[in-house]
Design a protein around this motif. Structure first.
Motif, short mmCIF file in Angstrom:
data_model
loop_
_atom_site.label_atom_id
_atom_site.label_comp_id
_atom_site.label_asym_id
_atom_site.label_seq_id
_atom_site.Cartn_x
_atom_site.Cartn_y
_atom_site.Cartn_z
N PRO A 1 23.98 108.52 18.29
CA PRO A 1 23.38 107.36 18.96
C PRO A 1 21.97 107.67 19.45
N TYR A 2 21.08 106.68 19.29
CA TYR A 2 19.72 106.87 19.79
C TYR A 2 19.40 105.97 20.98
N ALA A 3 20.35 105.07 21.33
CA ALA A 3 20.13 104.18 22.48
C ALA A 3 21.44 103.51 22.85
N ILE A 4 21.52 103.05 24.09
CA ILE A 4 22.62 102.20 24.55
C ILE A 4 22.01 100.86 24.94
N HIS A 5 22.59 99.79 24.44
CA HIS A 5 22.16 98.45 24.83
C HIS A 5 23.20 97.84 25.76
N VAL A 6 22.73 97.08 26.74
CA VAL A 6 23.63 96.39 27.66
C VAL A 6 23.16 94.95 27.81
N LYS B 1 17.28 104.49 26.59
CA LYS B 1 16.77 105.21 25.44
C LYS B 1 17.35 106.62 25.37
N LYS B 2 17.09 107.29 24.25
CA LYS B 2 17.73 108.56 23.93
C LYS B 2 17.62 109.59 25.05
N GLY B 3 16.45 109.68 25.67
CA GLY B 3 16.25 110.67 26.71
C GLY B 3 17.06 110.43 27.97
N MET B 4 17.58 109.21 28.16
CA MET B 4 18.34 108.85 29.35
C MET B 4 19.83 108.70 29.08
N LEU B 5 20.27 108.96 27.84
CA LEU B 5 21.68 108.75 27.49
C LEU B 5 22.61 109.60 28.35
N LYS B 6 22.27 110.85 28.54
CA LYS B 6 23.14 111.74 29.32
C LYS B 6 23.25 111.27 30.77
N LYS B 7 22.15 110.78 31.33
CA LYS B 7 22.14 110.34 32.73
C LYS B 7 23.02 109.11 32.96
N PHE B 8 22.98 108.16 32.01
CA PHE B 8 23.64 106.88 32.25
C PHE B 8 24.91 106.66 31.43
N ARG B 9 25.26 107.60 30.55
CA ARG B 9 26.48 107.46 29.75
C ARG B 9 27.70 107.31 30.68
#
Length: 354
Positions: free
Chosen positions: A46-51, A66-74
């Motif tokens: 995955p390269y992004a999460i959409h909400v 975005k990809k750089g924030m996936l770990k923080k907000f997953r």
């Protein structure tokens, strides 16, 4: 460029007023949908999460992690839950798969705070409904994902669909409302959703209602159709919500009877016996009644095709008569091939020869 502002406003903003002028917004929203975005052919990266978020006013806005924030907000945003979200960037919303009609979207950054909250008055589903006539009027060209409620009047068998060197599973639904019908193509894991419902309900002698959320409008072989967006589209079966109750009441007012077996649709053709149950699905009219009605919808007409007026490779106009009056009907390729046993293109070419 996102402009900076001063101290955080202690009052919550509503989504309709959000713009890029500052990054100190504070919104209280419910999460309607969360899905991962993947590169084509790489479903494990995955390269992004959409909400999709909705506020107390019923205004929806899309957010992107975005990809750089996936770990923080997953895992921080759960569908159905309410959160207070603060400190985020706002950018222009663009692209061909926009989940809301808001002119901007939220971008989560390293300063963004997501805190669970309560909000019983915030809508839980947030449908932005379109009926068949509105969908067809787009001519297959729309950047926005849409929601639709439809009576499922037909379903195809599962098929393999090949494109760009990749093969995936496909199944089609025929959705009917009081303004007409439209096909909805579902791919990949969505095939399992359809088959699981059908298997769990045995041999249906009634037509289910489906709510399709976040579907893409496409043009396929000259016909406007709906198609799922991988991981984003949501399918609800017979949900007990006011919108479905209103939809069913509308079917009754237009004489559409859901108490009939589910039809089979394959190769663009709907196969069902012309028995009394089928004839009760839509109201019957003579051509005279059809000419004089101000209703929009689908009707059954007994008439004879008397001639070809004009056409192109994917549609034709035919003259029909019921002995008392005549009318011009437009047939698209699927229906034309079913009725006339020949494609629209073949009929137009043969007419030009003569």
């Amino acid at each position: 460029m996102v402009l900076m502002a001063g101290a955080l406003n202690p009052l919550c903003s509503i989504c309709i007023g959000i713009d890029p002028k500052k990054d100190t917004w504070r919104v209280k929203v419910r999460v309607l949908r969360v899905w991962d975005m993947f590169p084509v052919g790489e479903p494990s990266k995955p390269y992004a999460i959409h909400v999709v978020l909705i506020d107390v006013e019923g205004v929806k806005i899309e957010g992107i992690i975005k990809k750089g924030m996936l770990k923080k907000f997953r895992g921080e945003l759960v569908e159905g839950s309410v959160y207070m979200i603060t400190y985020f960037n706002v950018i222009l919303s663009s692209g061909a798969f926009r989940a809301t009609e808001h002119g901007f979207k939220i971008v989560f950054n390293s300063r963004t705070k997501v805190v669970p909250d309560s909000g019983e008055t915030i809508p839980t589903i947030g449908l932005s409904l379109k009926h068949c006539a509105e969908i067809r009027m787009t001519l297959g060209e729309s950047d926005f994902l849409i929601d639709m409620i439809g009576l499922v009047t037909g379903v195809s068998t599962e098929k393999n669909y090949a494109k760009d060197g990749q093969t995936t599973r496909k199944i089609e639904l025929e959705l009917t409302d009081d303004k007409g019908k439209i096909r909805c193509a579902l791919f990949g894991n969505y095939v399992d959703i359809i088959k699981e419902f059908l298997d769990s309900n045995g041999s249906l002698d009634w037509l289910p209602v489906a709510v399709i959320q976040y579907a893409k409008i496409k043009l396929f072989r000259g016909n406007v159709v709906l198609q799922n967006v991988m991981n984003a589209t949501k399918v609800l079966w017979n949900p007990e919500i006011p919108e479905v109750a209103s939809f069913c009441a509308g079917l009754s007012l237009h004489g559409i009877d859901p108490c009939m077996p589910l039809g089979d649709i394959d190769d663009g053709i709907r196969h069902i016996h012309m028995d009394d149950k089928f004839l009760k699905l839509f109201p019957r009219k003579t051509l005279h009644e059809l000419h004089s009605t101000e209703e929009e919808g689908m009707f059954i007409v007994l008439a004879k095709i008397t001639g070809l007026v004009e056409g192109e490779k994917w549609w034709i106009k035919v003259e029909v008569s019921d002995l008392n009056e005549s009318a011009i009907f437009v047939l698209f390729d699927f229906e034309g091939q079913h009725l006339l046993q020949s494609s629209c293109k073949e009929l137009v070419v043969s007419a030009k020869v003569y």
